[in-house]
Motif scaffolding. Structure first.
Motif, PDB file in Angstrom:
ATOM      1  N   UNK A  11       0.841  -1.203   0.000  1.00  0.00           N
ATOM      2  CA  UNK A  11       0.000   0.000   0.000  1.00  0.00           C
ATOM      3  C   UNK A  11       0.867   1.240   0.000  1.00  0.00           C
ATOM      4  N   UNK A  12       0.261   2.374  -0.433  1.00  0.00           N
ATOM      5  CA  UNK A  12       1.008   3.617  -0.498  1.00  0.00           C
ATOM      6  C   UNK A  12       1.422   4.059   0.912  1.00  0.00           C
ATOM      7  N   UNK A  13       2.630   4.529   1.034  1.00  0.00           N
ATOM      8  CA  UNK A  13       3.159   4.954   2.330  1.00  0.00           C
ATOM      9  C   UNK A  13       3.130   6.483   2.434  1.00  0.00           C
ATOM     10  N   UNK A  14       2.853   6.951   3.637  1.00  0.00           N
ATOM     11  CA  UNK A  14       2.800   8.399   3.877  1.00  0.00           C
ATOM     12  C   UNK A  14       3.657   8.773   5.073  1.00  0.00           C
ATOM     13  N   UNK A  15       4.098  10.026   5.070  1.00  0.00           N
ATOM     14  CA  UNK A  15       4.760  10.537   6.267  1.00  0.00           C
ATOM     15  C   UNK A  15       3.668  10.921   7.265  1.00  0.00           C
ATOM     16  N   UNK A  16       4.044  11.076   8.532  1.00  0.00           N
ATOM     17  CA  UNK A  16       3.083  11.532   9.530  1.00  0.00           C
ATOM     18  C   UNK A  16       2.499  12.879   9.155  1.00  0.00           C
ATOM     19  N   UNK A  17       3.327  13.746   8.590  1.00  0.00           N
ATOM     20  CA  UNK A  17       2.860  15.081   8.197  1.00  0.00           C
ATOM     21  C   UNK A  17       1.772  14.983   7.140  1.00  0.00           C
ATOM     22  N   UNK A  18       1.996  14.102   6.162  1.00  0.00           N
ATOM     23  CA  UNK A  18       0.971  13.921   5.127  1.00  0.00           C
ATOM     24  C   UNK A  18      -0.305  13.336   5.725  1.00  0.00           C
TER      25      UNK A  18
END
Lengths: 574, 165
Positions: A3-10
């Motif tokens: 699955x697509x990974x995100x930063x906490x900020x995103x």
């Protein structure tokens, strides 16, 4: 396929978008730069850059009060977060839904007294409804969803979320999951009033000879003013509003007898004092209402409806407590009333109204416009006339606040925006900005004074940046009026530090920020110039009105007395 | 009046500090407070011994219950319950006479000597607060108390009644 990974900020920004947040009020700094970077790269959430974090909280607060939505704040760690404290406390005292996202130093540095480290969860603990520390990046979206749920349900209030920098940075990634339908085993605010209590309440209301409805901010929060008005009409009862409850019923309704409490009307306080049954709705019997609790309405049976059980029997014992959402309980009361075929006893009601009308005659919050100087009350009346009673009035704290509460009858809920519980000077301008952002087509007034306005004057710059043409009406009495009034009345007229000896030229100040400045100094130009100010739609107008510095706010409760022990003018008791 | 409140709450960081903060913020009295996780590690159980009149007690219960982390609160003193506290106490036991006397007192109170030093005995005793107070007073008359520690009380309702999720 992963699955697509995100930063906490995103994730923060995606979560806000998923919760339909349109605006976020804040100020950047080291620990939240990743969030600002994420905000930069999307268009769902618009960030409003203030000039001081305190103003961000009040702006979010004003937005929340006017719309009923959650106000959202973003601040960096350390000073950014501590600057939010006053605004968090303001929202807490008035039960305003707010979520404050605060940066924090990386988890590896927490506890080391790192640069711009403050334990904001610890600092804010006594003034939040709840708070969260994030320690795992994937938790961020659901923590934000929970925060919104907690902030906006039950008795609303501010929720703080602390976000350590290492969770926000590209070095820690995770999948994005958010559950917006929040369920918590430890938090289930009650909704319906207990049927037995409803029956008891209706019995007390229908058998009362001298009934009064006392309603507060809870009615506004619950959007229950329609039901409240119905109930009052059905009972043909007099109704008084607290400072927070103004607009809960129209200020021109025939059953409305004015605000009660410290600067309430004579008729409201007298009616309370003589009532045999008090129906309290979303109000909390605070000290600015009751005066001396030992002398408070000794003969009254008290029905107290509130969503928060701690508000019931905290200062004044309730005989019939009802815990529940006001919009639900009011409907229950109306249904029960309908089931009993209740009609008020005409004779008894007529007698009760006769008494009340007598008190009304004693003093309808009075002042006399005499001499050269403009009376501050006169300015509010002119303001009411010109805006036809339809403006949002956002107040700072002091005499002007009380004059506005007394002389601007509010037709609708959420029209009157003020810091009632905490009494935060500096609240008015940023709150008005939040309201203007939500309702750009409406007249939005910031009613203030020469003291309060200087506590967040820097926001004139934000107004220019985001085109927020509020009308600032400053009742300039060259002193801290309410302090001075107490010094006159209680401290032998010794004006210790209540005199402003070096006021700026407010007209030039407004102009230097790119706005329109105006001064009103003569009574005969008051209405014309105010009309002119309100006619300017696309620019902020700062109206500096020089008013009588010796004017006091009356009526005023006499300290340690009963609710209706009041001064109605200098040296005259009611 | 003295009351013992049992609280079941989420075992989250900061939940204990919310309880403690609430008591100091609202000027409520805490006589003792104990906390530990339960057999379900997601839950903590706190026992608070406190004092106040009925109005204050009602506020304490409501205010604690209002905390988001709190799942349940009950006033154990409202009905039949068991209350226990643990005392560890170190006393001077220099010679035969004092050793014998300390041992005798300990036996009478059904305590146990759990450690012996050259000149000291360490004693363990459980019971309610009143029993522990009496034991300490008796010992103090007989010998010198070097150090003591009390756990604060824990409690549980008698019979079928239970505090659980």
């Amino acid at each position: 396929m992963t699955k697509k990974q995100f930063t906490g900020a995103q994730m923060v920004v995606k979560a806000l978008a998923a919760l339909d947040v349109k605006y976020i009020f804040g100020y950047p700094g080291g620990t939240v730069l990743d969030i600002y970077d994420a905000l930069f790269q999307q268009t769902d959430v618009e960030h409003i850059l203030v000039r001081h974090e305190q103003a961000a909280t009040h702006m979010a607060d004003g937005f929340a009060r006017a719309t009923g939505e959650v106000g959202v704040v973003l601040a960096t760690s350390g000073p950014g977060a501590t600057n939010c404290i006053t605004g968090i406390a303001t929202a807490y005292m008035d039960s305003i839904p707010m979520v404050v996202l605060s940066g924090q130093v990386p988890t590896t540095l927490i506890g080391d007294d790192a640069f711009q480290e403050t334990d904001i969860v610890g600092c804010s603990r006594p003034i939040v409804k709840h708070s969260f520390n994030c320690r795992v990046v994937e938790d961020i979206p659901n923590i934000i969803a929970k925060a919104f749920y907690i902030a906006s349900t039950g008795r609303p209030g501010p929720v703080v979320i602390e976000l350590p920098k290492d969770l926000l940075m590209p070095t820690s990634l995770g999948e994005f999951h958010i559950e917006t339908d929040v369920k918590m085993r430890s938090y289930n605010p009650s909704i319906k009033g207990h049927p037995k209590q409803i029956k008891k309440a209706v019995k007390a209301m229908t058998t009362a000879k001298k009934l009064i409805v006392y309603s507060g901010g809870g009615v506004i929060i619950a959007n229950a003013s329609g039901l409240l008005t119905k109930l009052v009409e059905k009972l043909d009862a007099p109704i008084t509003n607290t400072l927070m409850g103004l607009g809960g019923i129209s200020g021109t309704h025939k059953n409305y007898i004015g605000m009660l409490g410290m600067h309430g009307s004579v008729e409201a306080n007298k009616t309370m004092a003589n009532a045999d049954v008090i129906l309290a709705l979303g109000a909390r019997f605070d000290d600015r209402v009751t005066n001396n609790v030992k002398k408070f309405c000794p003969d009254a049976k008290i029905i107290h409806v509130d969503i928060d059980p701690t508000s019931i029997s905290k200062t004044i014992n309730a005989h019939i407590p009802v815990v529940g959402l006001l919009e639900v309980v009011l409907q229950q009361l109306l249904d029960e009333l309908a089931a009993t075929d209740f009609e008020p006893n005409k004779e008894e009601r007529a007698q009760w109204w006769q008494e009340i009308n007598h008190w009304r005659g004693l003093n309808r919050v009075g002042y006399v416009q005499e001499g050269e100087q403009i009376k501050p009350q006169r300015v509010i009346e002119a303001m009411y006339k010109i805006t036809q009673g339809e403006a949002y009035v956002c107040s700072d704290v002091g005499q002007h606040q009380m004059f506005a509460a007394q002389y601007y009858p509010f037709a609708k809920p959420r029209q009157w925006i003020n810091s009632g519980g905490l009494g935060t000077m500096g609240f008015g301008l940023p709150a008005a900005m939040g309201v203007k952002l939500a309702f750009p087509e409406s007249h939005v007034i910031c009613i203030t004074g020469d003291g309060s306005i200087q506590m967040n004057i820097q926001e004139l710059s934000t107004c220019l940046q985001y085109n927020l043409p509020v009308v600032i009406i400053s009742l300039n009495n060259r002193s801290l009026g309410m302090v001075r009034q107490w010094q006159d009345m209680v401290y032998g007229g010794r004006h210790s530090s209540s005199y402003m000896e070096s006021l700026p030229d407010f007209v030039k100040l407004a102009e230097s920020y790119g706005h329109v400045g105006m001064q009103i100094n003569h009574l005969d130009e008051l209405e014309d110039k105010l009309t002119e100010a309100f006619a300017i739609k696309n620019r902020l107008v700062f109206v500096d009105v020089l008013v009588d510095e010796n004017e006091h706010v009356y009526p005023m409760q006499i300290r340690l007395g009963a609710i209706d022990d009041m001064w109605i003018k200098k040296g005259v008791k009611a | 009046m003295r009351r013992i409140l049992a609280v079941l709450l989420e075992n989250e960081p900061g939940s204990l500090s919310r309880i403690v903060g609430l008591f100091s913020q609202r000027a409520f009295n805490i006589e003792s407070l104990t906390v530990a996780p339960t057999e379900d590690p997601s839950l903590s159980r706190i026992t608070i011994a406190t004092r106040g009149d009925d109005r204050v007690l009602e506020q304490i219960v409501k205010q604690v219950n209002k905390l988001i982390d709190v799942i349940k609160i009950t006033d154990l003193t409202e009905r039949s319950h068991v209350e226990r506290e643990l005392l560890l106490i170190k006393v001077l036991a220099m010679n035969d006479k004092s050793r014998t006397e300390v041992k005798r007192i300990t036996d009478i109170f059904r305590g146990s000597i759990i450690d012996i030093g050259k000149q000291v005995y360490t004693i363990q005793l459980t019971g309610d607060a009143e029993k522990l107070n009496a034991f300490v007073t008796t010992l103090a008359n007989e010998t010198e108390i070097i150090e003591s520690v009390r756990s604060g009380c824990v409690g549980i309702a008698r019979g079928e009644k239970a505090l659980r999720v």
